[in-house]
Design an enzyme around this catalytic site. Sequence first.
Site, short mmCIF file in Angstrom:
data_model
loop_
_atom_site.label_atom_id
_atom_site.label_comp_id
_atom_site.label_asym_id
_atom_site.label_seq_id
_atom_site.Cartn_x
_atom_site.Cartn_y
_atom_site.Cartn_z
N HIS A 171 87.59 -35.68 27.68
CA HIS A 171 86.40 -35.28 28.43
C HIS A 171 85.07 -34.85 28.49
CE1 HIS A 171 87.30 -31.22 28.23
NE2 HIS A 171 86.69 -30.71 28.15
N TYR A 258 78.36 -32.37 12.90
CA TYR A 258 78.73 -34.05 12.23
C TYR A 258 77.31 -34.70 12.07
CZ TYR A 258 82.09 -32.86 16.55
OH TYR A 258 83.37 -32.08 16.88
#
Length: 488
Positions: A171, A258
């Site tokens: 989501h 990341y």
Amino acid sequence: MSFKIAIIGAGSVGFTKKLFTDLLCVPEFRDIEVALTDISQHNLEMIKAILDRVVEANGLPTKVTATTDRRKALEGARYIISCVRVGGLEAYADDIRIPLKYGIDQCVGDTICAGGILYGQRNIPVILDFCKDIREVAAPGAKFLNYANPMAMNTWAAIEYGKVDTVGLCHGVQHGAEQIAEVLGAKSVSELDYICSGINHQTWFIDLRLNGRKIGKEELVTAFEAHPVFSQQEKLRIDVLKRFGVYSTESNGHLSEYLPWYRKRPEEIARWIDMSDWIHGETGGYLRHSTETRNWFETEYPQFLESASQPIDPAKRSNEHASHILEALETNRVYRGHFNVKNNGVITNLPSDAIIESPGFVERFGINMVSGVTLPEACAATCISSINVQRMSVHAAISGDIDLLKLAVLHDPLVGAVATPEEVWQMVDEMVVAQASWLPQYAHAVPAAKERLSKSKVQTRDWAGAARRNVRSIEELRAEKAALKKAV
């Protein structure tokens, strides 16, 4: 319509209830069977009682079953939804704790980075067991909808090695769109049109239009910097927007894991995060949040059960993809969403074998991806770094090759920015030994790892991280919720 849906990991009680009530917002789905399965009989009993209460309160013929026998739950199922967290909070705590000894500070640790990679090692053998059962006992052509993280690794393994029709669902895109709509002053997110593409948790809004008008970088930067809340909570995301020219779907804290630039030095972390909520960069934030949520649910269960007696309101159907996909497949009412699938050329400048997250349309004939998407070069370069780690991690999980696992962790962007090769080798040994009960494919490697650890001279530290908070008690949570209610 009458068909069977199986939910694996149904003991994720709050999420399972949301998926269930979403499904029952589709009028044609009144007569379905929902089979719940989990390794925890206790959690199964709790969620079945809640769903039974929903069915009873709404006068529905929907059938709900629950069993710890996974194959029984999967028998004849047309759709299988996975919400599993292999190893639970016990293993997850090690995903955060052990890397901190080597200077690696994670907010979530469930996608890549040291924690996400080990999470994948635990999940992938189990995912392949699911796939075997699906092939053998589910309905012919059954579709597997994976909600479990690490999304890309799990979906990669299910498609490539499990040989099951699989789509990964998240989501993050919807939540990012809601933020953008808010800062641009839209009355509703429906006024916003967008193309969002990349890989899970590194997806990029490469085309934005508000009521048909194209929104450029400068307007979006100005809007975010003027917002009284997001300007503080999303400092890192705004910085990436300024440098890359496009906004990322992922939260401030998650995105920081990341990239190799924002969490590599403790003194830099505080500059980029916000401590108003766990998701904005707190050390081990999601672990704390998950622990508090579990404790709260166990304590306040009677209230959750009572709330299940309320009528289902289709206007409150969530934006989780699952019910919308099933509705499109079964009724041919077309649904547009963003899905995790094998690339196969959909995104022109990402590897063909990668699991991408990109726009697609669903109707009776399946999920049809929009092809020919090209990412901005910086976005593609960032995604490729993660894809290379994901590929090695999947192959390591399949083969049980601990040396390949160490190479995957070494190539992780944040790990590589913080730790030396010697530290990475020892850290992986330590994590594999600590999590051996969930890593059957590495059983042969554990004795040698223990031997190496007994002789190692690599120094570690006792460090809680740059921004750690303690788990709050039930009393603290209750007081905070009461204060918020009073303020409203």
